[in-house]
Design a protein around this motif. Structure first.
Motif, PDB file in Angstrom:
ATOM      1  N   MET A  17       0.847  -1.210   0.104  1.00 48.21           N
ATOM      2  CA  MET A  17      -0.013   0.091  -0.025  1.00 48.21           C
ATOM      3  C   MET A  17       0.915   1.357   0.031  1.00 48.21           C
ATOM      4  SD  MET A  17      -3.478  -1.147   2.426  1.00 48.21           S
ATOM      5  CE  MET A  17      -2.543  -1.078   3.705  1.00 48.21           C
ATOM      6  N   PHE A  18       1.875   1.269   0.532  1.00 48.65           N
ATOM      7  CA  PHE A  18       2.823   2.486   1.087  1.00 48.65           C
ATOM      8  C   PHE A  18       3.484   2.692  -0.609  1.00 48.65           C
ATOM      9  CE2 PHE A  18       6.920   4.384   1.629  1.00 48.65           C
ATOM     10  CZ  PHE A  18       6.670   5.445   2.544  1.00 48.65           C
ATOM     11  N   PHE A  19       3.708   1.603  -1.416  1.00 49.02           N
ATOM     12  CA  PHE A  19       4.560   1.681  -2.611  1.00 49.02           C
ATOM     13  C   PHE A  19       3.330   2.415  -3.598  1.00 49.02           C
ATOM     14  CE2 PHE A  19       4.898   0.075  -6.963  1.00 49.02           C
ATOM     15  CZ  PHE A  19       6.323   0.546  -7.345  1.00 49.02           C
ATOM     16  N   VAL A  20       2.157   1.670  -3.477  1.00 51.76           N
ATOM     17  CA  VAL A  20       1.150   2.272  -4.295  1.00 51.76           C
ATOM     18  C   VAL A  20       0.782   3.677  -4.138  1.00 51.76           C
ATOM     19  CG1 VAL A  20      -1.215   1.891  -5.089  1.00 51.76           C
ATOM     20  CG2 VAL A  20       0.301  -0.277  -4.976  1.00 51.76           C
ATOM     21  N   MET A  21       0.718   3.975  -2.730  1.00 51.61           N
ATOM     22  CA  MET A  21       0.225   5.426  -2.444  1.00 51.61           C
ATOM     23  C   MET A  21       1.488   6.300  -2.890  1.00 51.61           C
ATOM     24  SD  MET A  21       0.184   6.719   1.461  1.00 51.61           S
ATOM     25  CE  MET A  21       2.297   6.942   1.548  1.00 51.61           C
ATOM     26  N   TRP A  22       2.851   5.991  -2.889  1.00 52.82           N
ATOM     27  CA  TRP A  22       3.703   7.019  -3.436  1.00 52.82           C
ATOM     28  C   TRP A  22       3.881   7.338  -4.922  1.00 52.82           C
ATOM     29  CZ3 TRP A  22       6.187  10.566  -0.558  1.00 52.82           C
ATOM     30  CH2 TRP A  22       5.835  10.788   0.605  1.00 52.82           C
ATOM     31  N   LEU A  23       3.599   6.154  -5.488  1.00 55.23           N
ATOM     32  CA  LEU A  23       3.415   5.913  -7.129  1.00 55.23           C
ATOM     33  C   LEU A  23       2.429   6.852  -7.237  1.00 55.23           C
ATOM     34  CD1 LEU A  23       4.581   4.794  -9.496  1.00 55.23           C
ATOM     35  CD2 LEU A  23       2.909   2.856  -9.468  1.00 55.23           C
ATOM     36  N   GLY A  24       1.372   6.693  -6.734  1.00 56.54           N
ATOM     37  CA  GLY A  24       0.118   7.679  -7.003  1.00 56.54           C
ATOM     38  C   GLY A  24       0.329   9.133  -6.828  1.00 56.54           C
ATOM     39  N   MET A  25       1.037   9.219  -5.826  1.00 51.96           N
ATOM     40  CA  MET A  25       1.397  10.771  -5.295  1.00 51.96           C
ATOM     41  C   MET A  25       2.082  11.237  -6.473  1.00 51.96           C
ATOM     42  SD  MET A  25       2.695  12.377  -1.945  1.00 51.96           S
ATOM     43  CE  MET A  25       4.068  11.575  -1.912  1.00 51.96           C
ATOM     44  N   GLN A  50      -5.684  23.320  -3.030  1.00 56.37           N
ATOM     45  CA  GLN A  50      -6.227  22.513  -4.294  1.00 56.37           C
ATOM     46  C   GLN A  50      -4.867  21.297  -4.245  1.00 56.37           C
ATOM     47  OE1 GLN A  50      -6.243  25.506  -4.160  1.00 56.37           O
ATOM     48  NE2 GLN A  50      -8.077  26.415  -5.393  1.00 56.37           N
ATOM     49  N   SER A  51      -3.634  21.877  -4.157  1.00 55.42           N
ATOM     50  CA  SER A  51      -2.454  21.151  -4.214  1.00 55.42           C
ATOM     51  C   SER A  51      -2.482  19.631  -3.103  1.00 55.42           C
ATOM     52  CB  SER A  51      -1.358  21.609  -3.776  1.00 55.42           C
ATOM     53  OG  SER A  51      -1.065  22.785  -5.158  1.00 55.42           O
ATOM     54  N   VAL A  52      -2.852  20.306  -1.956  1.00 53.82           N
ATOM     55  CA  VAL A  52      -3.195  19.207  -0.941  1.00 53.82           C
ATOM     56  C   VAL A  52      -4.074  18.345  -1.064  1.00 53.82           C
ATOM     57  CG1 VAL A  52      -3.573  19.067   1.645  1.00 53.82           C
ATOM     58  CG2 VAL A  52      -2.215  20.816   0.952  1.00 53.82           C
ATOM     59  N   LEU A  53      -5.360  18.760  -1.517  1.00 54.83           N
ATOM     60  CA  LEU A  53      -6.456  17.790  -2.094  1.00 54.83           C
ATOM     61  C   LEU A  53      -5.984  16.860  -3.105  1.00 54.83           C
ATOM     62  CD1 LEU A  53      -9.484  16.998  -1.713  1.00 54.83           C
ATOM     63  CD2 LEU A  53     -10.026  18.641  -3.393  1.00 54.83           C
ATOM     64  N   SER A  54      -5.100  17.359  -4.247  1.00 56.45           N
ATOM     65  CA  SER A  54      -4.991  16.737  -5.208  1.00 56.45           C
ATOM     66  C   SER A  54      -3.765  15.454  -4.628  1.00 56.45           C
ATOM     67  CB  SER A  54      -4.098  17.607  -6.256  1.00 56.45           C
ATOM     68  OG  SER A  54      -3.383  16.766  -7.366  1.00 56.45           O
ATOM     69  N   MET A  55      -3.062  16.021  -3.833  1.00 60.62           N
ATOM     70  CA  MET A  55      -1.977  14.935  -3.235  1.00 60.62           C
ATOM     71  C   MET A  55      -2.780  13.855  -2.293  1.00 60.62           C
ATOM     72  SD  MET A  55       0.847  15.437  -0.144  1.00 60.62           S
ATOM     73  CE  MET A  55       2.038  16.474  -1.172  1.00 60.62           C
ATOM     74  N   GLY A  56      -3.894  14.261  -1.855  1.00 58.83           N
ATOM     75  CA  GLY A  56      -4.523  13.016  -0.825  1.00 58.83           C
ATOM     76  C   GLY A  56      -5.365  12.373  -1.836  1.00 58.83           C
ATOM     77  N   ALA A 106       1.332  20.689   2.729  1.00 58.59           N
ATOM     78  CA  ALA A 106       1.652  19.316   1.947  1.00 58.59           C
ATOM     79  C   ALA A 106       2.745  18.217   2.672  1.00 58.59           C
ATOM     80  CB  ALA A 106       2.080  19.426   0.608  1.00 58.59           C
ATOM     81  N   ARG A 107       3.453  18.784   3.273  1.00 56.92           N
ATOM     82  CA  ARG A 107       4.564  18.256   4.017  1.00 56.92           C
ATOM     83  C   ARG A 107       4.013  17.640   5.325  1.00 56.92           C
ATOM     84  NH1 ARG A 107       7.883  22.127   1.469  1.00 56.92           N
ATOM     85  NH2 ARG A 107       7.676  23.421   3.336  1.00 56.92           N
ATOM     86  N   GLY A 108       3.243  18.547   6.009  1.00 55.80           N
ATOM     87  CA  GLY A 108       2.356  17.966   7.222  1.00 55.80           C
ATOM     88  C   GLY A 108       1.704  17.108   6.966  1.00 55.80           C
ATOM     89  N   TYR A 109       0.967  16.948   5.641  1.00 60.42           N
ATOM     90  CA  TYR A 109      -0.038  16.049   5.807  1.00 60.42           C
ATOM     91  C   TYR A 109       0.501  14.605   5.083  1.00 60.42           C
ATOM     92  CZ  TYR A 109      -3.897  13.667   2.718  1.00 60.42           C
ATOM     93  OH  TYR A 109      -4.750  12.706   2.296  1.00 60.42           O
ATOM     94  N   MET A 110       1.549  14.692   4.367  1.00 56.11           N
ATOM     95  CA  MET A 110       2.379  13.427   3.926  1.00 56.11           C
ATOM     96  C   MET A 110       2.858  12.878   5.337  1.00 56.11           C
ATOM     97  SD  MET A 110       4.703  13.796   0.654  1.00 56.11           S
ATOM     98  CE  MET A 110       5.569  15.263   1.035  1.00 56.11           C
ATOM     99  N   MET A 111       3.387  13.783   6.306  1.00 56.60           N
ATOM    100  CA  MET A 111       4.032  13.304   7.620  1.00 56.60           C
ATOM    101  C   MET A 111       2.718  12.396   8.360  1.00 56.60           C
ATOM    102  SD  MET A 111       6.831  16.086   8.447  1.00 56.60           S
ATOM    103  CE  MET A 111       6.976  15.464  10.132  1.00 56.60           C
ATOM    104  N   LEU A 112       1.526  12.885   8.269  1.00 56.12           N
ATOM    105  CA  LEU A 112       0.435  12.286   8.901  1.00 56.12           C
ATOM    106  C   LEU A 112      -0.209  11.194   8.174  1.00 56.12           C
ATOM    107  CD1 LEU A 112      -1.370  15.248  10.741  1.00 56.12           C
ATOM    108  CD2 LEU A 112       0.061  13.625  11.805  1.00 56.12           C
ATOM    109  N   SER A 113      -0.075  11.141   6.883  1.00 52.74           N
ATOM    110  CA  SER A 113      -0.662   9.841   6.053  1.00 52.74           C
ATOM    111  C   SER A 113      -0.162   8.653   6.541  1.00 52.74           C
ATOM    112  CB  SER A 113      -0.618  10.345   4.689  1.00 52.74           C
ATOM    113  OG  SER A 113       0.570  10.080   4.278  1.00 52.74           O
ATOM    114  N   VAL A 114       1.156   8.348   6.650  1.00 58.93           N
ATOM    115  CA  VAL A 114       1.588   6.962   6.987  1.00 58.93           C
ATOM    116  C   VAL A 114       1.092   6.597   8.418  1.00 58.93           C
ATOM    117  CG1 VAL A 114       3.745   5.644   7.091  1.00 58.93           C
ATOM    118  CG2 VAL A 114       3.567   7.222   5.317  1.00 58.93           C
ATOM    119  N   PRO A 115       1.464   7.399   9.562  1.00 58.28           N
ATOM    120  CA  PRO A 115       0.637   6.986  10.798  1.00 58.28           C
ATOM    121  C   PRO A 115      -0.788   6.822  10.865  1.00 58.28           C
ATOM    122  CG  PRO A 115       2.256   8.778  11.077  1.00 58.28           C
ATOM    123  CD  PRO A 115       1.963   8.664   9.688  1.00 58.28           C
ATOM    124  N   ALA A 116      -1.732   7.503   9.981  1.00 54.70           N
ATOM    125  CA  ALA A 116      -2.841   7.258   9.875  1.00 54.70           C
ATOM    126  C   ALA A 116      -3.150   5.959   9.350  1.00 54.70           C
ATOM    127  CB  ALA A 116      -3.495   8.425   9.034  1.00 54.70           C
TER     128      ALA A 116
END
Length: 145
Positions: A17-25, A50-56, A106-116
């Motif tokens: 899932m981590f690989f697919v998540m980063w590939l998608g990003m 919009q950048s953060v939403l796109s990233m998510g 975006a950096r904050g969101y990325m840092m929270l996405s993996v622990p979530a």
């Protein structure tokens, strides 16, 4: 003599899932920049929320598709989608209120996405600890008429 490395099903699920998540990003970021015609820093500056939403969405959509393809089921897949998207909401709000820049958000969101993601996986450990056969090895049941 070579030792075979054995990864538990739980950590195999995480790595997939981590690989697919980063590939998608990575793909989603390129698409966002292509559509906006801007560099990363310009896009984060001119279109912060919009950048953060796109990233998510770029992280979540391919991960959910992968989970469904791997047989995780809709409930687990939708829970994971929520676990990935909900941490982005405060960042989107703060960007839209001009409290945070897009890059910081975006950096904050990325840092929270993996622990979530890991938090949900540990909460539903039984579901993520089951071995999953490769989808191309699954047998499709035949219906007899």
């Amino acid at each position: 003599m070579r030792r075979k490395v054995r990864i538990s099903p739980f950590w195999q699920h995480f790595l997939e899932m981590f690989f697919v998540m980063w590939l998608g990003m990575a793909v989603g970021g390129r698409l966002f920049r292509a559509v906006s015609g801007l560099s990363s820093s310009e896009a984060f500056s001119q279109y912060p929320w919009q950048s953060v939403l796109s990233m998510g969405l770029s992280m979540t959509v391919p991960m959910v598709a992968w989970m469904l393809w791997r047989g995780h089921g809709r409930r687990n897949s939708m829970e994971m989608a929520a676990a990935m998207l909900v941490p982005g909401v405060p960042f989107i709000v703060l960007c839209s209120l001009h409290v945070l820049s897009g890059g910081v958000a975006a950096r904050g969101y990325m840092m929270l996405s993996v622990p979530a993601m890991l938090g949900l996986m540990f909460y539903r450990k039984a579901a993520y600890s089951m071995p999953m056969g490769a989808p191309w090895h699954r047998r499709v049941p035949l219906h007899h008429h």
